[in-house]
Design a protein around this motif. Sequence first.
Motif, PDB file in Angstrom:
ATOM      1  N   ASP A  29      19.633  47.402  27.296  1.00 12.89           N
ATOM      2  CA  ASP A  29      20.547  48.203  28.123  1.00 12.89           C
ATOM      3  C   ASP A  29      20.091  48.335  29.565  1.00 12.89           C
ATOM      4  OD1 ASP A  29      22.298  48.641  26.010  1.00 12.89           O
ATOM      5  OD2 ASP A  29      21.175  50.383  25.300  1.00 12.89           O
ATOM      6  N   ASP A  30      18.948  47.749  29.900  1.00  7.65           N
ATOM      7  CA  ASP A  30      18.445  47.776  31.270  1.00  7.65           C
ATOM      8  C   ASP A  30      17.570  46.545  31.463  1.00  7.65           C
ATOM      9  OD1 ASP A  30      17.922  48.589  33.863  1.00  7.65           O
ATOM     10  OD2 ASP A  30      17.397  50.647  33.300  1.00  7.65           O
ATOM     11  N   CYS A  31      17.053  46.373  32.660  1.00  4.88           N
ATOM     12  CA  CYS A  31      16.149  45.249  32.891  1.00  4.88           C
ATOM     13  C   CYS A  31      14.741  45.706  33.256  1.00  4.88           C
ATOM     14  CB  CYS A  31      16.713  44.323  33.969  1.00  4.88           C
ATOM     15  SG  CYS A  31      17.084  45.119  35.529  1.00  4.88           S
ATOM     16  N   ILE A  32      14.561  47.000  33.496  1.00  2.76           N
ATOM     17  CA  ILE A  32      13.241  47.582  33.723  1.00  2.76           C
ATOM     18  C   ILE A  32      13.183  48.934  33.005  1.00  2.76           C
ATOM     19  CG2 ILE A  32      12.794  46.440  35.952  1.00  2.76           C
ATOM     20  CD1 ILE A  32      13.716  49.051  37.322  1.00  2.76           C
ATOM     21  N   GLY A  33      11.989  49.508  32.928  1.00  5.76           N
ATOM     22  CA  GLY A  33      11.853  50.817  32.293  1.00  5.76           C
ATOM     23  C   GLY A  33      11.005  50.754  31.022  1.00  5.76           C
ATOM     24  N   ASP A  34      10.655  51.923  30.490  1.00  6.21           N
ATOM     25  CA  ASP A  34       9.761  52.004  29.330  1.00  6.21           C
ATOM     26  C   ASP A  34      10.329  51.308  28.096  1.00  6.21           C
ATOM     27  OD1 ASP A  34       7.958  53.410  30.851  1.00  6.21           O
ATOM     28  OD2 ASP A  34       8.617  55.390  30.150  1.00  6.21           O
ATOM     29  N   ASP A  35      11.631  51.511  27.840  1.00  6.94           N
ATOM     30  CA  ASP A  35      12.230  50.901  26.645  1.00  6.94           C
ATOM     31  C   ASP A  35      12.219  49.373  26.739  1.00  6.94           C
ATOM     32  OD1 ASP A  35      12.711  53.389  25.602  1.00  6.94           O
ATOM     33  OD2 ASP A  35      14.830  53.454  26.204  1.00  6.94           O
ATOM     34  N   VAL A  36      12.454  48.869  27.932  1.00  9.68           N
ATOM     35  CA  VAL A  36      12.427  47.420  28.138  1.00  9.68           C
ATOM     36  C   VAL A  36      11.000  46.890  27.959  1.00  9.68           C
ATOM     37  CG1 VAL A  36      12.832  45.563  29.807  1.00  9.68           C
ATOM     38  CG2 VAL A  36      14.410  47.504  29.696  1.00  9.68           C
ATOM     39  N   LYS A  37      10.039  47.633  28.495  1.00 14.23           N
ATOM     40  CA  LYS A  37       8.628  47.221  28.379  1.00 14.23           C
ATOM     41  C   LYS A  37       8.205  47.171  26.908  1.00 14.23           C
ATOM     42  CE  LYS A  37       4.791  46.213  30.584  1.00 14.23           C
ATOM     43  NZ  LYS A  37       3.913  47.138  31.272  1.00 14.23           N
ATOM     44  N   LYS A  38       8.596  48.176  26.137  1.00 18.00           N
ATOM     45  CA  LYS A  38       8.248  48.207  24.708  1.00 18.00           C
ATOM     46  C   LYS A  38       8.885  47.045  23.955  1.00 18.00           C
ATOM     47  CE  LYS A  38       7.687  53.241  24.481  1.00 18.00           C
ATOM     48  NZ  LYS A  38       8.314  54.518  24.052  1.00 18.00           N
ATOM     49  N   ALA A  39      10.145  46.770  24.268  1.00 23.20           N
ATOM     50  CA  ALA A  39      10.841  45.662  23.603  1.00 23.20           C
ATOM     51  C   ALA A  39      10.165  44.332  23.914  1.00 23.20           C
ATOM     52  CB  ALA A  39      12.297  45.632  24.034  1.00 23.20           C
ATOM     53  N   ALA A  40       9.739  44.168  25.167  1.00 18.54           N
ATOM     54  CA  ALA A  40       9.074  42.925  25.563  1.00 18.54           C
ATOM     55  C   ALA A  40       7.717  42.782  24.871  1.00 18.54           C
ATOM     56  CB  ALA A  40       8.898  42.888  27.081  1.00 18.54           C
ATOM     57  N   GLU A  41       6.980  43.883  24.811  1.00 13.33           N
ATOM     58  CA  GLU A  41       5.644  43.836  24.201  1.00 13.33           C
ATOM     59  C   GLU A  41       5.687  43.555  22.707  1.00 13.33           C
ATOM     60  OE1 GLU A  41       4.031  47.573  25.415  1.00 13.33           O
ATOM     61  OE2 GLU A  41       3.335  46.824  27.374  1.00 13.33           O
ATOM     62  N   SER A  42       6.783  43.914  22.064  1.00 13.17           N
ATOM     63  CA  SER A  42       6.906  43.695  20.615  1.00 13.17           C
ATOM     64  C   SER A  42       7.519  42.328  20.273  1.00 13.17           C
ATOM     65  CB  SER A  42       7.756  44.799  19.979  1.00 13.17           C
ATOM     66  OG  SER A  42       9.101  44.722  20.456  1.00 13.17           O
ATOM     67  N   LEU A  43       7.852  41.555  21.308  1.00 11.33           N
ATOM     68  CA  LEU A  43       8.498  40.262  21.113  1.00 11.33           C
ATOM     69  C   LEU A  43       7.554  39.283  20.402  1.00 11.33           C
ATOM     70  CD1 LEU A  43      11.334  39.257  21.974  1.00 11.33           C
ATOM     71  CD2 LEU A  43      10.292  38.296  24.021  1.00 11.33           C
ATOM     72  N   GLN A  44       8.061  38.610  19.398  1.00 15.40           N
ATOM     73  CA  GLN A  44       7.278  37.643  18.635  1.00 15.40           C
ATOM     74  C   GLN A  44       7.690  36.215  19.003  1.00 15.40           C
ATOM     75  OE1 GLN A  44       4.734  38.622  16.434  1.00 15.40           O
ATOM     76  NE2 GLN A  44       5.197  40.546  17.507  1.00 15.40           N
ATOM     77  N   PRO A  45       6.787  35.222  18.784  1.00 18.06           N
ATOM     78  CA  PRO A  45       7.144  33.827  19.067  1.00 18.06           C
ATOM     79  C   PRO A  45       8.453  33.435  18.383  1.00 18.06           C
ATOM     80  CG  PRO A  45       4.803  33.984  18.615  1.00 18.06           C
ATOM     81  CD  PRO A  45       5.386  35.350  18.342  1.00 18.06           C
ATOM     82  N   GLY A  46       9.310  32.772  19.143  1.00 13.68           N
ATOM     83  CA  GLY A  46      10.599  32.352  18.613  1.00 13.68           C
ATOM     84  C   GLY A  46      11.719  33.342  18.844  1.00 13.68           C
ATOM     85  N   GLU A  47      11.403  34.527  19.391  1.00 16.33           N
ATOM     86  CA  GLU A  47      12.415  35.558  19.619  1.00 16.33           C
ATOM     87  C   GLU A  47      12.915  35.557  21.066  1.00 16.33           C
ATOM     88  OE1 GLU A  47      11.229  38.836  16.208  1.00 16.33           O
ATOM     89  OE2 GLU A  47      10.623  39.217  18.281  1.00 16.33           O
ATOM     90  N   ILE A  48      14.119  36.109  21.256  1.00 13.73           N
ATOM     91  CA  ILE A  48      14.771  36.113  22.568  1.00 13.73           C
ATOM     92  C   ILE A  48      15.263  37.510  22.920  1.00 13.73           C
ATOM     93  CG2 ILE A  48      16.578  35.083  24.000  1.00 13.73           C
ATOM     94  CD1 ILE A  48      16.843  32.903  21.849  1.00 13.73           C
ATOM     95  N   LEU A  49      14.974  37.919  24.146  1.00 19.07           N
ATOM     96  CA  LEU A  49      15.557  39.136  24.718  1.00 19.07           C
ATOM     97  C   LEU A  49      16.438  38.730  25.892  1.00 19.07           C
ATOM     98  CD1 LEU A  49      12.628  41.726  25.042  1.00 19.07           C
ATOM     99  CD2 LEU A  49      14.463  41.742  23.354  1.00 19.07           C
ATOM    100  N   LEU A  50      17.547  39.427  26.066  1.00 21.67           N
ATOM    101  CA  LEU A  50      18.377  39.264  27.259  1.00 21.67           C
ATOM    102  C   LEU A  50      18.438  40.603  27.975  1.00 21.67           C
ATOM    103  CD1 LEU A  50      20.367  37.696  29.088  1.00 21.67           C
ATOM    104  CD2 LEU A  50      22.191  38.366  27.516  1.00 21.67           C
ATOM    105  N   LEU A  51      17.959  40.631  29.212  1.00 17.99           N
ATOM    106  CA  LEU A  51      17.977  41.866  30.000  1.00 17.99           C
ATOM    107  C   LEU A  51      19.387  42.143  30.515  1.00 17.99           C
ATOM    108  CD1 LEU A  51      14.700  41.431  32.123  1.00 17.99           C
ATOM    109  CD2 LEU A  51      14.960  42.323  29.796  1.00 17.99           C
ATOM    110  N   GLU A  52      19.631  43.417  30.844  1.00 18.13           N
ATOM    111  CA  GLU A  52      20.911  43.800  31.415  1.00 18.13           C
ATOM    112  C   GLU A  52      21.024  43.257  32.842  1.00 18.13           C
ATOM    113  OE1 GLU A  52      23.995  44.130  31.450  1.00 18.13           O
ATOM    114  OE2 GLU A  52      24.087  45.853  30.099  1.00 18.13           O
ATOM    115  N   ASN A  53      22.237  43.195  33.336  1.00 16.50           N
ATOM    116  CA  ASN A  53      22.583  42.667  34.655  1.00 16.50           C
ATOM    117  C   ASN A  53      21.606  43.139  35.736  1.00 16.50           C
ATOM    118  OD1 ASN A  53      23.894  41.906  37.054  1.00 16.50           O
ATOM    119  ND2 ASN A  53      25.920  42.298  36.190  1.00 16.50           N
ATOM    120  N   LEU A  54      20.895  42.184  36.332  1.00 19.56           N
ATOM    121  CA  LEU A  54      19.890  42.508  37.351  1.00 19.56           C
ATOM    122  C   LEU A  54      20.479  43.268  38.530  1.00 19.56           C
ATOM    123  CD1 LEU A  54      18.084  39.047  37.418  1.00 19.56           C
ATOM    124  CD2 LEU A  54      17.009  41.200  36.742  1.00 19.56           C
TER     125      LEU A  54
END
Length: 397
Positions: free
Chosen positions: A93-118
Amino acid sequence: MKYFQMHDFDFKGKRTIVRVDFNVPLENGRITDDKRIQAALPTIRHILDNSGSVILMSHLGRPKGEGPEKGLKMDPVAKRLSELLSKDVRKLDDCIGDDVKKAAESLQPGEILLLENLRFHKEEKKGDEEFAKKLASLADLYVNDAFGTCHRSHASVAQITNYLPSAAGFLVQKEIDMISPVIDSPKRPYIAILGGAKISDKIRLIESILPKVDRLLLGGAMIFTFYKAAGFEIGKSLVEEDFLKDALRIQKEAGEKLVLPIDVVVADKFDADAKAENVFVEEMPAGWIGLDIGEASIKLFQTMIANAKTVVWNGPMGVFEFERFATGTLEVARSVAELKDATTIIGGGDSASAVAKMGLADKMTHVSTGGGATLKFFESGTLPALECLEKNHEKFS
């Protein structure tokens, strides 16, 4: 030009943040053309196939930069990308912030995140260093695969390269590989074809490319600024008064290199069903508006194109959205497509749309995804984003 390429990086076990150009056309929340998404698939798949994880970021539309805007969120993109990859794409739902940071840190090989509109954040277009640093903190590596934004000094394109090892993605690499040889050492005869509505959009390119080409063929509404500068009647055709002196100077300096249409298709109003006539330039009736190049001009252009070994084309010859005034654009497209043993570069935007509409894209050497970036590349031989990748190579080598 020295910079990191995809093969220089080991993506295994690493998070890679990729700047893509997912600025796709939407209608009632549905994507009407997914070419830009498909163009990024090779880079995305390469990272995933090499046991990496991917964080994708892009802009969409022209938000004000004051927070989320309905109709410009990345949800339709995530849905389509998931379909194309046959893989779950988690959209945040965003491209920066704590929730985005947590989602990125939990990302595993082979997984994809799409950030919200920059561009929901005004800091993106401002090239804000802190914003770039927050984006960079999500990943171990950065890849720029958004050639269409390489002429912008935005945070996700330029400043982010200050903080992560950065490479050109496969799409950006292809654009460089296809366009650079034409800039550096074109085969001759070298013909450039420029169209479009405004001389103001193309004047720098006209001035920079004229010394390099054998002929520069002009079409589109910008020709009427040249005609008025030369003293011709142009009726109600589009003209940019502030550029009349420039147009006259360019005509005098260019001489025979600059080729303007000798006749035009004029209409009594700007309408698909308007009354229309083919007239020579010196016979244009007052009160009418020029909407396409004429029959004699098409034949003249075709004769010059037929001998070319390099052709660069950007911009339609007329109002090709109206079928009656699309002939110039379509005939030029056919002529370029029929060339044998020639390098043909279509510079994105409306000319790319025209070529695609005619089913001729595969007949061209290269159809650029760039638009404005492609024009800028031809103007200066480099782009802000590419310069940033070069500096990054020096820093992280």
